[in-house]
Design a protein around this motif. Structure first.
Motif, short mmCIF file in Angstrom:
data_model
loop_
_atom_site.label_atom_id
_atom_site.label_comp_id
_atom_site.label_asym_id
_atom_site.label_seq_id
_atom_site.Cartn_x
_atom_site.Cartn_y
_atom_site.Cartn_z
N PHE A 31 -43.74 22.44 -28.45
CA PHE A 31 -44.01 23.20 -27.24
C PHE A 31 -44.15 24.69 -27.56
N SER A 32 -43.34 25.18 -28.51
CA SER A 32 -43.38 26.60 -28.86
C SER A 32 -44.68 26.98 -29.56
N TYR A 34 -47.71 24.96 -29.53
CA TYR A 34 -48.94 24.54 -28.87
C TYR A 34 -48.88 24.58 -27.34
N GLY A 35 -47.67 24.79 -26.81
CA GLY A 35 -47.50 24.80 -25.36
C GLY A 35 -47.20 23.41 -24.84
N TYR A 36 -46.56 23.35 -23.70
CA TYR A 36 -46.17 22.06 -23.11
C TYR A 36 -47.40 21.23 -22.77
N ASP A 37 -48.38 21.83 -22.12
CA ASP A 37 -49.55 21.09 -21.64
C ASP A 37 -50.36 20.48 -22.77
N LYS A 38 -50.45 21.18 -23.91
CA LYS A 38 -51.30 20.71 -25.01
C LYS A 38 -50.58 19.76 -25.97
N THR A 39 -49.30 19.55 -25.77
CA THR A 39 -48.53 18.64 -26.63
C THR A 39 -48.50 17.26 -26.01
N THR A 40 -48.76 16.25 -26.80
CA THR A 40 -48.71 14.86 -26.32
C THR A 40 -47.54 14.12 -26.98
N VAL A 41 -47.18 12.99 -26.41
CA VAL A 41 -46.14 12.16 -27.00
C VAL A 41 -46.59 11.68 -28.38
N SER A 42 -47.86 11.45 -28.55
CA SER A 42 -48.40 11.05 -29.86
C SER A 42 -48.17 12.15 -30.90
N ASP A 43 -48.35 13.41 -30.49
CA ASP A 43 -48.10 14.54 -31.39
C ASP A 43 -46.64 14.53 -31.85
N LEU A 44 -45.74 14.30 -30.91
CA LEU A 44 -44.31 14.29 -31.23
C LEU A 44 -43.98 13.13 -32.17
N SER A 61 -41.44 9.46 -20.46
CA SER A 61 -42.64 10.28 -20.35
C SER A 61 -42.42 11.60 -21.08
N LYS A 62 -43.50 12.36 -21.26
CA LYS A 62 -43.37 13.69 -21.85
C LYS A 62 -42.55 14.59 -20.93
N GLN A 63 -42.73 14.41 -19.63
CA GLN A 63 -41.96 15.23 -18.69
C GLN A 63 -40.46 15.00 -18.85
N ALA A 64 -40.07 13.74 -19.11
CA ALA A 64 -38.65 13.44 -19.29
C ALA A 64 -38.08 14.19 -20.49
N ILE A 65 -38.89 14.36 -21.54
CA ILE A 65 -38.45 15.14 -22.70
C ILE A 65 -38.33 16.61 -22.31
N GLY A 66 -39.34 17.09 -21.59
CA GLY A 66 -39.28 18.48 -21.11
C GLY A 66 -38.09 18.70 -20.20
N GLU A 67 -37.79 17.69 -19.38
CA GLU A 67 -36.64 17.76 -18.47
C GLU A 67 -35.34 17.94 -19.26
N ALA A 68 -35.19 17.22 -20.36
CA ALA A 68 -33.98 17.31 -21.17
C ALA A 68 -33.80 18.72 -21.72
N ASP A 118 -40.94 29.17 -21.09
CA ASP A 118 -42.19 28.57 -20.60
C ASP A 118 -41.97 27.19 -20.00
N ILE A 119 -41.04 26.42 -20.60
CA ILE A 119 -40.75 25.10 -20.05
C ILE A 119 -40.04 25.25 -18.70
N ALA A 120 -39.13 26.23 -18.60
CA ALA A 120 -38.44 26.47 -17.33
C ALA A 120 -39.44 26.89 -16.26
N ALA A 121 -40.39 27.75 -16.64
CA ALA A 121 -41.41 28.19 -15.69
C ALA A 121 -42.29 27.02 -15.26
N HIS A 122 -42.64 26.17 -16.22
CA HIS A 122 -43.45 24.99 -15.92
C HIS A 122 -42.71 24.07 -14.95
#
Length: 205
Positions: A31-32, A34-44, A61-68, A118-122
């Motif tokens: 995320f740092s 490439y950004g949250y939006d451009k990162t996929t679960v496949s990338d991770l 989901s990716k959102q669940a990871i961002g949520e954590a 950025d994740i908090a803002a998102h």
């Protein structure tokens, strides 16, 4: 109670907890860069060396990871506010310290760890559960301060409590909401103090 809940599933054991942390760590790095939006679960999955299906065993989901990540970050901000308020002796001082702590921690996060900011803002922009829980916790702290001020005779009692709390919360929004704070950084040195003074004058009996 400073812990912010997230929508991510709970750990299922010590080994699972270790893997979850590994996934969250890799997500933070991606995320740092490439950004949250451009990162996929496949990338991770590629970064960690796991299959995408294996990651989905821990996060749906990716959102669940961002949520954590977001829940942990917002919990740290609330903890800083709780600590600041605990050191004040009057409701007036508690409100000043609350507002200052929110702005100070938010600005520090913005300049020192943009990936978390950025994740908090998102999350604030998308209305994630962690962001809603954070917002509700801040309103709870504010309500406790206003209620204490009314009981001690420090604040007026005519306006309904919920109306008062919501109005004050709206005044604070440009400096405590991560999505809005980034557009008001040039005002953070002066505005919170001026707004605190304005709010406290409005609360006078």
């Amino acid at each position: 109670m400073s812990e912010i809940e997230s929508s991510a599933p709970q750990a299922r054991g010590p080994a699972d907890h270790s893997v979850r942390e590994q996934i969250v760590e890799a997500a933070g790095e991606h995320f740092s860069h490439y950004g949250y939006d451009k990162t996929t679960v496949s990338d991770l999955a590629k970064a960690i060396g796991f299959s995408k299906a294996y990651i989905y065993k821990f996060f749906d989901s990716k959102q669940a990871i961002g949520e954590a990540i977001c829940a942990k970050t917002l919990s740290a901000i609330v903890a800083a506010v709780d600590e600041a308020v605990a050191g004040a002796s009057t409701p007036t001082e508690k409100f000043r310290r609350m507002f200052k702590a929110l702005v100070t921690t938010g600005v520090s996060l913005f300049f020192n760890d943009r990936k978390l900011y950025d994740i908090a803002a998102h999350s604030a922009g998308e209305g994630w559960p962690s962001a809603r829980a954070y917002s509700e916790r801040i309103r709870q702290i504010l309500a406790e301060i206003v209620r204490e001020g009314r009981e001690s005779g420090e604040f007026e009692r005519k306006t309904p409590l919920d109306e008062t709390v919501q109005a004050i919360y709206l005044v604070m929004q440009p400096y405590v909401n991560p999505l809005l704070l980034q557009h008001n950084l040039d005002l953070v040195e002066d505005a919170p103090t001026r707004l605190s003074n304005l709010v406290l004058r409005s609360l006078a009996p």
